[in-house]
Design a protein around this motif. Sequence first.
Motif, mmCIF file in Angstrom:
data_model
loop_
_atom_site.group_PDB
_atom_site.id
_atom_site.type_symbol
_atom_site.label_atom_id
_atom_site.label_comp_id
_atom_site.label_asym_id
_atom_site.label_seq_id
_atom_site.Cartn_x
_atom_site.Cartn_y
_atom_site.Cartn_z
ATOM 1 N N VAL A 1 0.396 -1.241 0.235
ATOM 2 C CA VAL A 1 0.094 0.236 -0.430
ATOM 3 C C VAL A 1 0.767 0.957 -0.288
ATOM 4 C CG1 VAL A 1 -1.935 1.491 1.211
ATOM 5 C CG2 VAL A 1 -1.783 -0.775 1.057
ATOM 6 N N ALA A 2 2.033 0.998 0.659
ATOM 7 C CA ALA A 2 2.574 2.606 0.794
ATOM 8 C C ALA A 2 3.600 2.800 -0.411
ATOM 9 C CB ALA A 2 3.920 2.122 1.958
ATOM 10 N N ARG A 3 3.624 1.338 -1.381
ATOM 11 C CA ARG A 3 3.890 1.568 -2.687
ATOM 12 C C ARG A 3 3.703 2.178 -3.502
ATOM 13 N NH1 ARG A 3 5.580 -3.755 -5.627
ATOM 14 N NH2 ARG A 3 2.504 -3.094 -6.185
ATOM 15 N N GLU A 4 2.429 2.084 -3.328
ATOM 16 C CA GLU A 4 1.595 2.609 -4.755
ATOM 17 C C GLU A 4 0.882 4.265 -3.739
ATOM 18 O OE1 GLU A 4 0.577 1.611 -6.974
ATOM 19 O OE2 GLU A 4 1.252 -0.831 -6.449
ATOM 20 N N GLY A 5 1.019 3.960 -2.828
ATOM 21 C CA GLY A 5 0.419 5.505 -2.548
ATOM 22 C C GLY A 5 1.913 6.033 -2.513
ATOM 23 N N SER A 6 2.882 5.718 -2.050
ATOM 24 C CA SER A 6 3.669 6.891 -1.954
ATOM 25 C C SER A 6 4.059 7.261 -3.945
ATOM 26 C CB SER A 6 4.920 6.153 -1.815
ATOM 27 O OG SER A 6 4.612 6.379 -0.328
ATOM 28 N N GLU A 7 3.944 5.990 -4.786
ATOM 29 C CA GLU A 7 4.115 6.586 -5.972
ATOM 30 C C GLU A 7 3.097 7.782 -6.405
ATOM 31 O OE1 GLU A 7 3.354 2.972 -7.713
ATOM 32 O OE2 GLU A 7 5.495 2.777 -7.984
ATOM 33 N N THR A 8 1.695 7.369 -5.652
ATOM 34 C CA THR A 8 0.744 8.163 -6.261
ATOM 35 C C THR A 8 0.799 9.800 -5.349
ATOM 36 O OG1 THR A 8 -0.978 6.643 -5.723
ATOM 37 C CG2 THR A 8 -1.882 9.015 -6.074
ATOM 38 N N VAL A 9 1.486 9.610 -4.786
ATOM 39 C CA VAL A 9 1.771 11.001 -3.924
ATOM 40 C C VAL A 9 3.338 11.593 -4.804
ATOM 41 C CG1 VAL A 9 3.213 12.438 -1.742
ATOM 42 C CG2 VAL A 9 1.859 10.814 -1.423
ATOM 43 N N VAL A 10 3.901 11.639 -5.744
ATOM 44 C CA VAL A 10 5.136 11.766 -5.919
ATOM 45 C C VAL A 10 4.277 12.215 -7.669
ATOM 46 C CG1 VAL A 10 7.049 11.140 -7.425
ATOM 47 C CG2 VAL A 10 7.045 10.674 -4.745
ATOM 48 N N PHE A 11 3.057 11.272 -8.453
ATOM 49 C CA PHE A 11 2.927 11.780 -8.958
ATOM 50 C C PHE A 11 2.332 13.103 -9.518
ATOM 51 C CE2 PHE A 11 2.907 7.108 -9.812
ATOM 52 C CZ PHE A 11 3.960 7.177 -10.799
ATOM 53 N N LEU A 12 1.621 13.031 -7.902
ATOM 54 C CA LEU A 12 0.663 14.594 -7.617
ATOM 55 C C LEU A 12 0.902 15.560 -7.821
ATOM 56 C CD1 LEU A 12 -2.381 12.530 -5.606
ATOM 57 C CD2 LEU A 12 -2.619 13.769 -8.097
ATOM 58 N N TYR A 13 2.183 15.047 -6.976
ATOM 59 C CA TYR A 13 3.272 16.916 -6.650
ATOM 60 C C TYR A 13 3.514 17.169 -7.860
ATOM 61 C CZ TYR A 13 6.312 19.126 -4.647
ATOM 62 O OH TYR A 13 6.932 20.893 -4.706
ATOM 63 N N GLY A 14 4.225 16.109 -8.564
ATOM 64 C CA GLY A 14 4.842 16.726 -9.950
ATOM 65 C C GLY A 14 3.604 16.856 -11.144
ATOM 66 N N MET A 15 2.060 17.037 -10.618
ATOM 67 C CA MET A 15 1.405 17.446 -11.874
ATOM 68 C C MET A 15 0.800 18.451 -11.044
ATOM 69 S SD MET A 15 -0.413 13.732 -13.690
ATOM 70 C CE MET A 15 -0.879 13.257 -11.573
ATOM 71 N N GLY A 16 0.123 18.103 -9.675
ATOM 72 C CA GLY A 16 -0.792 19.147 -9.360
ATOM 73 C C GLY A 16 -0.262 20.664 -8.807
ATOM 74 N N MET A 17 1.526 20.806 -9.122
ATOM 75 C CA MET A 17 2.306 21.946 -8.258
ATOM 76 C C MET A 17 1.585 23.220 -8.405
ATOM 77 S SD MET A 17 3.111 22.524 -5.452
ATOM 78 C CE MET A 17 3.553 21.402 -4.571
ATOM 79 N N ALA A 18 1.154 23.213 -9.845
ATOM 80 C CA ALA A 18 0.505 24.198 -10.414
ATOM 81 C C ALA A 18 -0.829 24.436 -9.868
ATOM 82 C CB ALA A 18 0.722 24.538 -11.910
ATOM 83 N N GLN A 19 -1.997 23.702 -9.836
ATOM 84 C CA GLN A 19 -2.640 24.259 -9.718
ATOM 85 C C GLN A 19 -2.873 24.454 -8.395
ATOM 86 O OE1 GLN A 19 -2.260 21.622 -11.254
ATOM 87 N NE2 GLN A 19 -3.295 21.441 -12.961
ATOM 88 N N LEU A 20 -2.582 23.826 -7.058
ATOM 89 C CA LEU A 20 -1.999 23.993 -5.636
ATOM 90 C C LEU A 20 -1.768 25.264 -5.480
ATOM 91 C CD1 LEU A 20 -0.289 20.794 -4.098
ATOM 92 C CD2 LEU A 20 -3.165 21.329 -3.767
#
Length: 284
Positions: A125-144
């Motif tokens: 679960v941590a692997r999938e969750g950590s990957e998701t966090v990195v992906f979202l950070y890479g994609m969503g920082m502009a929106q945030l």
Amino acid sequence: MEQVLFIVWRESVEAILVVGIAYAWLKQSQARQGMRYLGLGVLAGLLVACLMGAALMSAGSWLQGPAQDIFQTIMVLVAAGLIVQMVMWMRIHARSLKSELEQGLASQVESANYWGIAVLVAIAVAREGSETVVFLYGMGMAQLQSGAIGGFVLAALVGFALALATFGLLQLGSRFLSWRWFFRVSEIMLLCLAASLLVSGVERMIGLEWLPAGPDPLWDTSMWLDDSHGIGGLLATFAGYRAWPPLTVVVAFVAYWILVLSTMRWQRQRLTHRQTTSTEEASA
């Protein structure tokens, strides 16, 4: 926000799949005591992912000016690389994922090491969750940074809800949705998304003057397909399309697909060779 929705959907399905396999095996094996540790493993995995998300947000907030731009550029490229790595890993392990997980669970139950079950599930679960966090950070920082946190969170919640619905359909069997179809289609979409992130990262490196732009633009197709809205905007979001691309971006885009397709071909040849060898050994 479409990228956020898709990533949360795809990664959540994988995490739910792991938890679902573990739950079904423990229930079938009547290892009821393991259920408690399964829940602990899920919570621990989510906690690790949340801590990683908090660390990334703190680092992004702490850095200022050029340092923040450099950090975000690196994270975009890391996210693209992780997506490709994840796709290549799943191409090899997708078929054996269930059996490998069940073997690990059986080993822990036989030795009465129920904490081992918690660790096994937590890591997955941590692997999938950590990957998701990195992906979202890479994609969503502009929106945030633009204050669109509400839309970002909503897209993530919708993506998770769709993941639950998708897992339910997959559990009903191939009449509605097959695992093979799911992995193949999402695999293509993930690779296209990684290409989009790579293009964004290369553009950032050009902006930081790490790379020369070359002839800019190399062409102009905005008259036929603008990349700011409509179909062109969707292709820009999910595939890295640019109506006015500089030469360096085009070179990076082409090199990416050559590398990805070559790796996939090599994987296929190696798998075929391995299967042929196994068949010959079994016949002997």
